[in-house]
Design a protein around this motif. Sequence first.
Motif: not given
Length: 391
Positions: A258-261, A314-328
């Motif tokens: 998540a940090w890297y992404s 797209g969600r990350i670029l839109g400023g959303e704080d995506v949960p780490e587990d969901e991203l992984f």
Amino acid sequence: MKIDIFNEIQNPRPWGPDQEQLRFRQALAQAELADELGYGCWWQVEHHGAEEFSLSSAPEMVLAAISQRTSRIRLGHSAVLAPSRFNHPIRVAERAATLDHLSGGRVELGLTRSTVPEWRLFNIDKDDVRPQTAAAFDMIPKMWTSDRFSHDGDGFTIDDVPILPKPYQTPHPPLWQAAASPASFEEAGRRGVGVLGTTMWESLERAERMIGLYRAAAEACTEPAGAFVNNQVGFFTFVHCAETDEQAMRNGAAAAAAWYSTRALTFFEAATDFRLAMERNEKLLAAPDGGGATGDFLRAEAGDAPTPAAMLIGRILGGEDVPEDELFDILSAQNSLIVGSPDTCRKKLRAYADLGIDRLLCLHQMGNLGDEEVTTSIRLTGELISEFDTD
């Protein structure tokens, strides 16, 4: 398939005393371990102004240090930022040839255009980036193989100059191009240079199609940029190997991914880069020849629904704080990451090998993973190398 290492020297906060010194010492120790374990190549990236994301602003210095502490592992520049305000082609040729001597002939040289924030930092016009990168691919191997070199054009005037030293390898080190789009994969193949991509946000299925695009272009190449066609495909991805799947997650694999992404998409200003890529694709598709093989590639996937990974970006670029587990979970579902026990990692490595990849660049040191956990991952993955690298 060669098992390589890809390194950024990442330095996330919080920072302790002598933190940068510690990170460099860790990188050198990791390179020594990789050499002992039989990794194929240590690939060092070049970035500027990246803060936490990368301390690797002078990769040629890091690789020179590694060359004196290792004896077998090859040394990959992945990749030199090729526009001349970053690195003049003469300096690239001189530095790479010097490193080739210092390492006893172990250099692999990649070139790339870089992206928007680094162009802005070095006051580079985006319209100059592609022609200057093309000029670097044309000029550098000629500097290595000619007693004296001349060039007039592309913003360069060089008149009958000896460029020294010449590389230790004959005729010269293998050439590579870092690529992130179908057009760049085909471009690398047409140049006859190896291609370096990433699967961090790509499914294995799309990676396979891009490999096919590259192979067709490379096999048709009769006038390579260098003295030979380097028909090789390399992909980098996050690799974290622990004693068990559960231990890999306890070590913080999801948090590191998540940090890297988020840091990568922010640093590279991916939204702007995406817009520029769409403009290039539109020009390709509107070209008289329909954009060639890349145009066919783009039309074939035009009707595809956005992948979960694309929607995630797209969600990350839109400023959303995506949960780490969901991203992984989303990245893992498309096999973008190699995380788990040795048995789990073995199966995921096999999936990459089955695509026909020549080199898998393992990004072990990422985010806030501890040095002990990174070292363990390097060691456990290293124990799998002989199953994939038959040399």
